[in-house]
Design an enzyme around this catalytic site. Structure first.
Site, short mmCIF file in Angstrom:
data_model
loop_
_atom_site.label_atom_id
_atom_site.label_comp_id
_atom_site.label_asym_id
_atom_site.label_seq_id
_atom_site.Cartn_x
_atom_site.Cartn_y
_atom_site.Cartn_z
N ASP A 107 -7.06 18.24 -14.49
CA ASP A 107 -8.11 17.60 -15.16
C ASP A 107 -7.78 17.61 -16.88
O ASP A 107 -8.56 18.56 -17.31
CB ASP A 107 -9.44 17.33 -14.64
CG ASP A 107 -9.65 15.58 -15.12
OD1 ASP A 107 -9.43 15.00 -16.11
OD2 ASP A 107 -11.17 14.89 -14.19
N ARG A 128 0.86 -1.67 -0.03
CA ARG A 128 -0.08 0.55 -0.01
C ARG A 128 0.63 1.31 0.04
O ARG A 128 0.00 2.38 -0.50
CB ARG A 128 -0.70 0.11 1.25
CG ARG A 128 -1.72 0.87 1.22
CD ARG A 128 -2.97 1.44 2.03
NE ARG A 128 -3.03 0.36 3.22
CZ ARG A 128 -2.46 1.00 4.36
NH1 ARG A 128 -2.34 2.24 4.39
NH2 ARG A 128 -2.67 0.36 5.41
N LYS A 159 -8.88 6.33 -19.15
CA LYS A 159 -8.99 6.49 -20.44
C LYS A 159 -7.83 5.89 -21.42
O LYS A 159 -6.92 5.24 -21.34
CB LYS A 159 -9.76 7.71 -20.49
CG LYS A 159 -10.58 8.61 -19.24
CD LYS A 159 -11.89 7.44 -19.02
CE LYS A 159 -12.86 8.05 -18.03
NZ LYS A 159 -13.86 7.18 -18.08
N TYR A 192 -16.64 17.18 -16.01
CA TYR A 192 -17.23 15.73 -15.55
C TYR A 192 -18.46 15.57 -14.58
O TYR A 192 -18.03 15.84 -13.45
CB TYR A 192 -16.16 14.58 -15.55
CG TYR A 192 -16.08 13.11 -14.90
CD1 TYR A 192 -17.40 12.50 -16.32
CD2 TYR A 192 -15.90 12.82 -14.34
CE1 TYR A 192 -17.75 11.50 -16.17
CE2 TYR A 192 -16.48 11.55 -13.56
CZ TYR A 192 -17.50 11.23 -14.49
OH TYR A 192 -17.79 9.67 -14.16
#
Ligand code: PLP
Length: 388
Positions: free
Chosen positions: A183, A58, A208, A110
């Site tokens: 973004d 992690r 994406k 978005y």
């Protein structure tokens, strides 16, 4: 040791990408890195780590580091962090703003980001201001007046393909002591580098185009100042909140990145040809794509982007919701599915998803242009438009 490709050799990013960031597996000489699935790493008899830096996956692992280094190089940044999804990356950045603070977000972006910011800010006593970033003067005024802790832009925006002036907004942010995060998912780092225009952080949904094969969820944030307070928070947040990318997904992402330059080149070229073809079509009211001269932010997009304008666009068909849905229903090659940036072209009727009051026009179809032959994509849309 043989030399391996690296930025230090003065290579183009395409070459670095083709080698997945360079290097080879030291144990076997393999040109593709192994998938490191171990979650924990051993210590020796004196309780020293056998491999310093490797404690628990992690915190970090070799594959994260390799992929993050490659993405940081693409962005021209100092460091990157991978997250479990684009939204996990958005959330980590947004959490930089503390209760009592102010977050200024571009409107019409978005919807998942907008929804998250609205809920997170409401729950945490954070003032959320949403403003249209296409109107530079009023957006700059908003920064000067509200003095936000964080400004959130999406360039180009999804699904309207608006293009904000990153450089001028970044200057205003510096004067107001606000962090600027961008973004740039719909652009990819190959054609838009917000850090070079003054942004503090750039974020991508790696789901994406970075991965490009519609088979993993991932997110990434990159900084141009790895010594900053914001970066210390983000790296700690990734580790403590635990929104890490899985090892297999990281490996897949690194594999997808090997072909990023080729995919982006093809997709951007096809998107440009497709947009120009349908711009004057008798059944099309408007094509929203920053690459066409009629786009209100075309000149700005040209000055900020290099090598293309992305593979996301929206078209507004002549007619109402039924006309738009009839066109989507008649498409054969475009798949009716959400998302963008994959090898396959997708179409989405965003109004059906976001609904009344969302501001999405009923006749808008969002298109993600893939790597198919452009003539086939044009032919598919041509035949589908006869359904109106
Ligand atoms: N940012 C943009 C521009 C997006 O289009 C999306 C998803 O569609 C996201 C962020 C969220 O990314 P993810 O789906 O990987 O969580």
């Amino acid at each position: 040791m043989p030399k391996t490709p690296s930025i230090a050799h003065g290579l183009h990013l395409d070459s670095l990408l083709a080698h997945g960031g360079g290097g080879f597996d030291a144990a076997t000489g393999a040109v593709v890195p192994p998938i490191q699935t171990a979650t924990t790493f051993v210590r020796d008899e004196t309780y020293e780590l056998v491999n310093p830096g490797h404690i628990y996956s992690r915190d970090d692992n070799a594959l994260f580091k390799k992929t993050e280094k490659l993405i940081a190089a693409l962005e021209g940044g100092e460091d990157s962090r991978l997250f479990a999804s684009g939204m996990a990356a958005v959330a980590a950045v947004a959490r930089i703003v503390k209760p009592g603070g102010t977050l200024l977000a571009q409107s019409g972006i978005y919807w998942g980001t907008t929804l998250f910011l609205r809920k997170m800010c409401a729950r945490n006593n954070i003032a959320l201001v949403e403003a249209d970033a296409s109107d530079l003067q009023s957006f700059q005024d908003e920064i000067a007046v509200t003095r936000p802790d964080l400004v959130w832009l999406e360039v180009p925006s999804n699904p309207f393909l608006n293009v904000a002036d990153i450089k001028n907004i970044a200057n205003q942010c510096k004067q107001a002591d606000a962090l600027l995060a961008v973004d740039a998912t719909a652009a990819t780092p190959l054609i838009l580098k917000p850090l070079s225009l003054g942004a503090d952080l750039v974020m991508h949904s790696a789901t994406k185009a970075l991965n490009g094969h519609s088979d993993l969820l991932g997110g990434v944030v990159t900084t141009d100042n790895a010594g900053s307070e914001a970066w210390a928070f983000l790296t700690e947040e990734r580790k403590l909140a635990g929104a890490v990318l899985g090892s297999f997904e990281t490996w897949l992402l690194l594999r997808g990145l090997r072909t990023l330059a080729l995919r982006v080149e093809r997709m951007n070229r096809s998107a440009q040809v497709f947009a120009e073809h349908f711009e004057k079509h008798p059944k099309v009211e408007a094509v929203l794509y920053p690459g066409v001269k009629s786009h209100p932010h075309h000149e700005l997009a040209k000055s900020q982007m290099t090598g293309g304008f992305g593979s996301l666009m929206s078209i507004q068909v002549k007619g109402n919701k039924t006309a738009a849905l009839n066109v989507t229903g008649a498409l054969d090659l475009f798949q009716r599915a959400t998302s963008l940036g994959g090898t396959e072209s997708l179409v989405e009727h965003r109004f059906t998803i976001e609904g009344e009051g969302s501001g999405i026009p009923e006749n808008l179809l969002r298109l993600s242009i893939g790597i198919e032959h452009c003539d086939d994509l044009i032919a598919d849309m041509e035949q589908a438009l006869t359904a109106i």
